[in-house]
Design an enzyme around this catalytic site. Structure first.
Site, PDB file in Angstrom:
ATOM      1  N   GLN A 140      30.719  10.019   3.396  1.00 29.38           N
ATOM      2  CA  GLN A 140      30.980   8.788   2.727  1.00 29.38           C
ATOM      3  C   GLN A 140      29.706   7.453   2.960  1.00 29.38           C
ATOM      4  OE1 GLN A 140      35.020   8.772   4.310  1.00 29.38           O
ATOM      5  NE2 GLN A 140      35.248   7.505   2.434  1.00 29.38           N
ATOM      6  N   GLU A 187      39.896  13.430   6.055  1.00 29.86           N
ATOM      7  CA  GLU A 187      38.451  13.288   6.535  1.00 29.86           C
ATOM      8  C   GLU A 187      37.706  14.534   6.402  1.00 29.86           C
ATOM      9  OE1 GLU A 187      37.323  10.403   5.941  1.00 29.86           O
ATOM     10  OE2 GLU A 187      39.148   9.217   6.401  1.00 29.86           O
ATOM     11  N   CYS A 207      41.361   5.476  -0.086  1.00 29.69           N
ATOM     12  CA  CYS A 207      40.284   6.026   0.140  1.00 29.69           C
ATOM     13  C   CYS A 207      39.111   4.875  -0.162  1.00 29.69           C
ATOM     14  CB  CYS A 207      39.615   7.263  -0.635  1.00 29.69           C
ATOM     15  SG  CYS A 207      38.300   8.110   0.174  1.00 29.69           S
ATOM     16  N   LEU A 208      38.398   4.639   1.141  1.00 26.45           N
ATOM     17  CA  LEU A 208      37.298   3.491   0.890  1.00 26.45           C
ATOM     18  C   LEU A 208      36.469   3.936  -0.280  1.00 26.45           C
ATOM     19  CD1 LEU A 208      36.670   2.992   4.358  1.00 26.45           C
ATOM     20  CD2 LEU A 208      37.659   1.639   3.153  1.00 26.45           C
ATOM     21  N   GLY A 222      39.663   5.737   8.652  1.00 28.77           N
ATOM     22  CA  GLY A 222      38.950   7.054   9.072  1.00 28.77           C
ATOM     23  C   GLY A 222      37.691   6.770   8.015  1.00 28.77           C
TER      24      GLY A 222
END
Length: 202
Positions: A87, A170, A127-128, A82
């Site tokens: 981001q 997200e 989470c990225l 996601g």
């Protein structure tokens, strides 16, 4: 959002292994290079855009569709499941996700939570934008979300399980909410320590 963290698939993967988990096999060098290149475009904790609230999309044109396609490529190359527009530094209410490795990328424009089920479950999320951080987050198991597709057509998504969790994760990003804001205090403190250590080592 991280796929390995939530579904033991090959997504926002390859963070530092935990003591009780076997070390994952190294990524293929080409895959690793693509992942590193994609992650260079992802904003990380400390960037003020991650705490900003995204604005509704009003124009559904080729530029928006290019933005969605770019986000899908970045998510896939970063091995994520996601990605929200904030981001990547864009204040649009746009998110993309894909919970199955071989399924197409889904895009939700201007998503709004219409309903969530009473049953909740706590699962570990990554989470990225928070490299190395994995925390427990409680979320409803079932959601119904109204949104638009990249052409502006209205869509309704009824999701459960992992898909519901990813969408909620997200959508939180689009409101400037991070998993750190939804985890127990002790885990938040540990996560902050991890983030500080990574920043100091960078």
């Amino acid at each position: 959002m991280a796929e390995q963290d939530l579904a033991e698939q090959d997504v926002e993967v390859v963070e530092e292994p935990r003591a009780h988990e076997p070390e994952p096999p190294p990524l293929d060098p080409e895959v690793a290079a693509r992942r590193d290149a994609a992650l260079a475009h992802v904003r990380v904790y400390g960037d003020p855009v991650l705490k900003a609230k995204a604005r509704p999309v009003e124009v559904f044109d080729e530029r928006l569709r290019d933005e969605v396609a770019r986000m899908g490529r970045l998510m896939n190359d970063a091995l994520g499941i996601g990605l929200a527009a904030t981001q990547v530094g864009v204040l649009h209410r746009v998110l993309v996700y894909r919970v199955e490795h071989d399924s197409p990328v889904n895009a939700l424009i201007n998503p709004e939570l219409e309903w969530s089920g009473g049953d909740k479950e706590t699962m570990e999320e990554g989470c990225l934008s928070l490299p190395g951080v994995h925390v427990d987050v409680e979320r409803p198991n079932y959601v119904r979300v109204r949104a638009q597709d990249p052409t502006g057509e209205a869509i309704l998504v009824e999701a459960s399980g992992l898909e519901a969790r990813v969408i909620q994760h997200e959508m939180d990003h689009l409101d400037g909410v991070l998993i750190l804001d939804r985890t127990p205090r002790d885990q938040r403190k540990e996560a902050m320590r991890t983030l500080r250590e990574r920043l100091e080592a960078a």
